[in-house]
Structures are given as C-alpha cells and as structure tokens.
Write a protein that holds these residues in place. Sequence first.
Motif, PDB file in Angstrom:
ATOM      1  N   GLN A  59       0.819  -1.201   0.000  1.00  0.00           N
ATOM      2  CA  GLN A  59       0.000   0.000   0.000  1.00  0.00           C
ATOM      3  C   GLN A  59       0.860   1.262   0.000  1.00  0.00           C
ATOM      4  O   GLN A  59       0.625   2.192   0.738  1.00  0.00           O
ATOM      5  CB  GLN A  59      -0.943  -0.025   1.213  1.00  0.00           C
ATOM      6  N   GLN A  60       1.840   1.251  -0.826  1.00  0.00           N
ATOM      7  CA  GLN A  60       2.727   2.408  -0.947  1.00  0.00           C
ATOM      8  C   GLN A  60       2.013   3.530  -1.689  1.00  0.00           C
ATOM      9  O   GLN A  60       1.503   3.317  -2.790  1.00  0.00           O
ATOM     10  CB  GLN A  60       3.977   2.002  -1.719  1.00  0.00           C
ATOM     11  N   PRO A  61       1.941   4.715  -1.132  1.00  0.00           N
ATOM     12  CA  PRO A  61       1.329   5.834  -1.859  1.00  0.00           C
ATOM     13  C   PRO A  61       2.051   6.104  -3.174  1.00  0.00           C
ATOM     14  O   PRO A  61       3.277   6.075  -3.235  1.00  0.00           O
ATOM     15  CB  PRO A  61       1.499   7.010  -0.879  1.00  0.00           C
ATOM     16  N   ILE A  62       1.312   6.378  -4.214  1.00  0.00           N
ATOM     17  CA  ILE A  62       1.893   6.622  -5.535  1.00  0.00           C
ATOM     18  C   ILE A  62       2.790   7.854  -5.535  1.00  0.00           C
ATOM     19  O   ILE A  62       3.761   7.935  -6.287  1.00  0.00           O
ATOM     20  CB  ILE A  62       0.763   6.782  -6.578  1.00  0.00           C
ATOM     21  N   ILE A  63       2.465   8.807  -4.687  1.00  0.00           N
ATOM     22  CA  ILE A  63       3.224  10.063  -4.652  1.00  0.00           C
ATOM     23  C   ILE A  63       4.708   9.821  -4.409  1.00  0.00           C
ATOM     24  O   ILE A  63       5.552  10.567  -4.917  1.00  0.00           O
ATOM     25  CB  ILE A  63       2.658  11.031  -3.575  1.00  0.00           C
ATOM     26  N   PHE A  64       5.060   8.772  -3.676  1.00  0.00           N
ATOM     27  CA  PHE A  64       6.476   8.502  -3.406  1.00  0.00           C
ATOM     28  C   PHE A  64       7.228   8.180  -4.697  1.00  0.00           C
ATOM     29  O   PHE A  64       8.330   8.674  -4.926  1.00  0.00           O
ATOM     30  CB  PHE A  64       6.628   7.334  -2.418  1.00  0.00           C
ATOM     31  N   ASP A  65       6.625   7.326  -5.539  1.00  0.00           N
ATOM     32  CA  ASP A  65       7.261   6.962  -6.809  1.00  0.00           C
ATOM     33  C   ASP A  65       7.323   8.165  -7.747  1.00  0.00           C
ATOM     34  O   ASP A  65       8.324   8.373  -8.447  1.00  0.00           O
ATOM     35  CB  ASP A  65       6.496   5.817  -7.478  1.00  0.00           C
ATOM     36  N   ALA A  93      10.747  10.016  -9.243  1.00  0.00           N
ATOM     37  CA  ALA A  93      10.979   9.961 -10.691  1.00  0.00           C
ATOM     38  C   ALA A  93      10.925  11.330 -11.379  1.00  0.00           C
ATOM     39  O   ALA A  93      11.388  11.468 -12.511  1.00  0.00           O
ATOM     40  CB  ALA A  93       9.948   9.034 -11.341  1.00  0.00           C
ATOM     41  N   ASN A  94      10.379  12.327 -10.695  1.00  0.00           N
ATOM     42  CA  ASN A  94      10.150  13.608 -11.364  1.00  0.00           C
ATOM     43  C   ASN A  94      10.761  14.778 -10.593  1.00  0.00           C
ATOM     44  O   ASN A  94      10.246  15.182  -9.554  1.00  0.00           O
ATOM     45  CB  ASN A  94       8.643  13.833 -11.538  1.00  0.00           C
ATOM     46  N   PRO A  95      11.855  15.343 -11.099  1.00  0.00           N
ATOM     47  CA  PRO A  95      12.508  16.478 -10.425  1.00  0.00           C
ATOM     48  C   PRO A  95      11.583  17.683 -10.264  1.00  0.00           C
ATOM     49  O   PRO A  95      11.722  18.453  -9.315  1.00  0.00           O
ATOM     50  CB  PRO A  95      13.676  16.816 -11.365  1.00  0.00           C
ATOM     51  N   LYS A  96      10.621  17.836 -11.186  1.00  0.00           N
ATOM     52  CA  LYS A  96       9.718  18.976 -11.108  1.00  0.00           C
ATOM     53  C   LYS A  96       8.769  18.851  -9.914  1.00  0.00           C
ATOM     54  O   LYS A  96       8.370  19.841  -9.316  1.00  0.00           O
ATOM     55  CB  LYS A  96       8.939  19.124 -12.427  1.00  0.00           C
ATOM     56  N   VAL A  97       8.409  17.615  -9.578  1.00  0.00           N
ATOM     57  CA  VAL A  97       7.579  17.384  -8.388  1.00  0.00           C
ATOM     58  C   VAL A  97       8.394  17.685  -7.136  1.00  0.00           C
ATOM     59  O   VAL A  97       7.888  18.277  -6.184  1.00  0.00           O
ATOM     60  CB  VAL A  97       7.048  15.932  -8.360  1.00  0.00           C
ATOM     61  N   LYS A  98       9.649  17.289  -7.143  1.00  0.00           N
ATOM     62  CA  LYS A  98      10.526  17.595  -6.012  1.00  0.00           C
ATOM     63  C   LYS A  98      10.616  19.103  -5.798  1.00  0.00           C
ATOM     64  O   LYS A  98      10.637  19.580  -4.659  1.00  0.00           O
ATOM     65  CB  LYS A  98      11.927  17.017  -6.246  1.00  0.00           C
ATOM     66  N   HIS A  99      10.650  19.837  -6.924  1.00  0.00           N
ATOM     67  CA  HIS A  99      10.746  21.292  -6.835  1.00  0.00           C
ATOM     68  C   HIS A  99       9.459  21.889  -6.246  1.00  0.00           C
ATOM     69  O   HIS A  99       9.511  22.922  -5.561  1.00  0.00           O
ATOM     70  CB  HIS A  99      11.003  21.876  -8.223  1.00  0.00           C
ATOM     71  N   LEU A 100       8.317  21.242  -6.499  1.00  0.00           N
ATOM     72  CA  LEU A 100       7.033  21.730  -5.975  1.00  0.00           C
ATOM     73  C   LEU A 100       6.958  21.607  -4.454  1.00  0.00           C
ATOM     74  O   LEU A 100       6.294  22.403  -3.792  1.00  0.00           O
ATOM     75  CB  LEU A 100       5.871  20.950  -6.599  1.00  0.00           C
ATOM     76  N   CYS A 101       7.634  20.595  -3.928  1.00  0.00           N
ATOM     77  CA  CYS A 101       7.595  20.355  -2.480  1.00  0.00           C
ATOM     78  C   CYS A 101       8.498  21.349  -1.761  1.00  0.00           C
ATOM     79  O   CYS A 101       9.624  21.604  -2.193  1.00  0.00           O
ATOM     80  CB  CYS A 101       8.041  18.928  -2.161  1.00  0.00           C
ATOM     81  N   ASN A 153       2.337  18.589   6.329  1.00  0.00           N
ATOM     82  CA  ASN A 153       3.326  17.966   7.219  1.00  0.00           C
ATOM     83  C   ASN A 153       3.962  16.725   6.598  1.00  0.00           C
ATOM     84  O   ASN A 153       5.163  16.473   6.770  1.00  0.00           O
ATOM     85  CB  ASN A 153       2.673  17.598   8.548  1.00  0.00           C
ATOM     86  N   LEU A 154       3.162  15.937   5.860  1.00  0.00           N
ATOM     87  CA  LEU A 154       3.670  14.682   5.308  1.00  0.00           C
ATOM     88  C   LEU A 154       4.406  14.872   3.981  1.00  0.00           C
ATOM     89  O   LEU A 154       5.442  14.241   3.745  1.00  0.00           O
ATOM     90  CB  LEU A 154       2.515  13.691   5.105  1.00  0.00           C
ATOM     91  N   LEU A 155       3.855  15.741   3.127  1.00  0.00           N
ATOM     92  CA  LEU A 155       4.380  15.848   1.760  1.00  0.00           C
ATOM     93  C   LEU A 155       4.902  17.235   1.397  1.00  0.00           C
ATOM     94  O   LEU A 155       5.456  17.424   0.314  1.00  0.00           O
ATOM     95  CB  LEU A 155       3.284  15.454   0.751  1.00  0.00           C
ATOM     96  N   HIS A 156       4.687  18.201   2.289  1.00  0.00           N
ATOM     97  CA  HIS A 156       5.135  19.585   2.040  1.00  0.00           C
ATOM     98  C   HIS A 156       4.480  20.148   0.781  1.00  0.00           C
ATOM     99  O   HIS A 156       5.113  20.858  -0.005  1.00  0.00           O
ATOM    100  CB  HIS A 156       6.663  19.639   1.939  1.00  0.00           C
ATOM    101  N   LEU A 157       3.204  19.781   0.600  1.00  0.00           N
ATOM    102  CA  LEU A 157       2.411  20.237  -0.529  1.00  0.00           C
ATOM    103  C   LEU A 157       1.067  20.755  -0.036  1.00  0.00           C
ATOM    104  O   LEU A 157       0.645  20.432   1.074  1.00  0.00           O
ATOM    105  CB  LEU A 157       2.132  19.076  -1.501  1.00  0.00           C
ATOM    106  N   THR A 158       0.383  21.510  -0.881  1.00  0.00           N
ATOM    107  CA  THR A 158      -1.015  21.833  -0.598  1.00  0.00           C
ATOM    108  C   THR A 158      -1.860  20.700  -1.170  1.00  0.00           C
ATOM    109  O   THR A 158      -1.424  19.981  -2.086  1.00  0.00           O
ATOM    110  CB  THR A 158      -1.422  23.156  -1.275  1.00  0.00           C
ATOM    111  N   PRO A 159      -3.077  20.503  -0.677  1.00  0.00           N
ATOM    112  CA  PRO A 159      -3.938  19.454  -1.233  1.00  0.00           C
ATOM    113  C   PRO A 159      -4.162  19.619  -2.737  1.00  0.00           C
ATOM    114  O   PRO A 159      -4.161  18.633  -3.481  1.00  0.00           O
ATOM    115  CB  PRO A 159      -5.247  19.633  -0.457  1.00  0.00           C
ATOM    116  N   ASN A 160      -4.357  20.868  -3.196  1.00  0.00           N
ATOM    117  CA  ASN A 160      -4.611  21.097  -4.619  1.00  0.00           C
ATOM    118  C   ASN A 160      -3.414  20.711  -5.484  1.00  0.00           C
ATOM    119  O   ASN A 160      -3.571  20.170  -6.588  1.00  0.00           O
ATOM    120  CB  ASN A 160      -4.990  22.557  -4.865  1.00  0.00           C
ATOM    121  N   LYS A 161      -2.199  20.994  -5.023  1.00  0.00           N
ATOM    122  CA  LYS A 161      -1.003  20.600  -5.777  1.00  0.00           C
ATOM    123  C   LYS A 161      -0.866  19.076  -5.794  1.00  0.00           C
ATOM    124  O   LYS A 161      -0.484  18.491  -6.815  1.00  0.00           O
ATOM    125  CB  LYS A 161       0.239  21.244  -5.173  1.00  0.00           C
ATOM    126  N   TYR A 162      -1.168  18.456  -4.671  1.00  0.00           N
ATOM    127  CA  TYR A 162      -1.127  16.992  -4.578  1.00  0.00           C
ATOM    128  C   TYR A 162      -2.108  16.389  -5.581  1.00  0.00           C
ATOM    129  O   TYR A 162      -1.770  15.458  -6.336  1.00  0.00           O
ATOM    130  CB  TYR A 162      -1.485  16.588  -3.145  1.00  0.00           C
TER     131      TYR A 162
END
Length: 220
Positions: A82-88, A92-100, A155-164
Amino acid sequence: MEATHQTIDWNSSDILIQIAQHLQNPLTSIIEANERAKQIKNNEKPENVSEIIFSNSQEISRLIKEVTDIARSRSIQVSKKQQPIIFDIYNANPKVKHLCKEAIQPKSISITDHHWLVNFETEVFDEIKSSQVNLQDLSYKLAISERQLHRKIKNLLHLTPNKYIRILKLHKAKELLSKFMYNTVSEVAYAVGYYDTHYFSKLFFQHYGITPKEFIFSHK
C-alpha cells in the motif's frame, strides 16, 4: 513445570487470546518455581527450580520474538503493498521535487499515515473526472476536517492538497497517454478533469517537460 514449545495460528481470529494463553503457562510456571525456591525442602534440589525458571523464560523469549518478527514482517508487507503513488512520482520527477517545500521522507512517515495517503489517492482517482475535486467532500470521506486535511498533507508531503491532486491527475493522464486509452489529447484531458485542453497541455508540459502530443509520438 517444564516449558513446552507452543505454536500460534496466525490466521486465527482469536490470535490475541492465543498469545495471552501461550504466555500465561510459562509465566505461571516461573511464579510457582519462585514460590518453591522460597520454601526449598530437603529433598528438592535448588537447581531443579533454576532449570524450570530458565526453561520457561526461554519459552517466553521465543514467543515474544515470534510475535515481534511476524508483526514486523506483516507491517513491511503492508507498507510495500500500500505504498502511496506520490512517493514513486516524487522520486521519478525532479519537477515534483521542486514543488515540495521540503524533501519527502517516506521512512519517517508512519504506516498509519501511509494508509491515509493511499486512501486520499484512492478518493482522488475515484473523482478524477471532476474539474475540481471538492476538498470539503474529500475531508468528509477521510473523516477529517478540511483544515486538518491541509495540515496533514503539508506535514507529510510539504504540498497543498490542490497541488497533490494536480500531481495525481497529471500522473493519471500520463498513464492514459502511454497506454493509448483515448484517441485525442482532449479526451485524455477530459478523463482527468481538465476541460480546457490548452491549459491541460500547459500543465503537462510544466510537469513533464514535454507536451501531451510529443509524449504520444515518443511512445509510438
């Protein structure tokens, strides 16, 4: 009373009762042996008491180790399954890392929160065709207030819900494009809740560095 090797039926519904019963017997033996040690008779050798205590202590230690090993093993299996997809996506995506705002640390996130993120993603994918996923409804389904929803994801992902949600939508769009599930980019955009194809293409490019059309051609 000498300790006897006891096994636990891990598929049984009364597993906790089994564990308690298995621990009770050697504990009772140790208590009785200690009582006898206080009132040693002439015909009873002290070493017999020591052997009983040692033997049953070993059995308790074995049972505790078995319970711990099984619990740890099952926790690892659950977390992998049950690994959240967001981790993968993040890895895999530097642009997602930049969003966090900060780095996502999966190992520091509890199993309970892993499950919560999986449930969040499931609800989003169930409503993915909506142009705007309603955070209030989403919060209700997850049994949490909207304010807590914002705080938890931050707290968990350093994102807003809308960005997630946007990350998940674009990830789904990429899957649909790679599998040629639809004939046009517009159909894919609609399938993930974007009714403005130009805006969808712009977001996709920002996210993956390639337009949806270019992505399709690259996978033919």
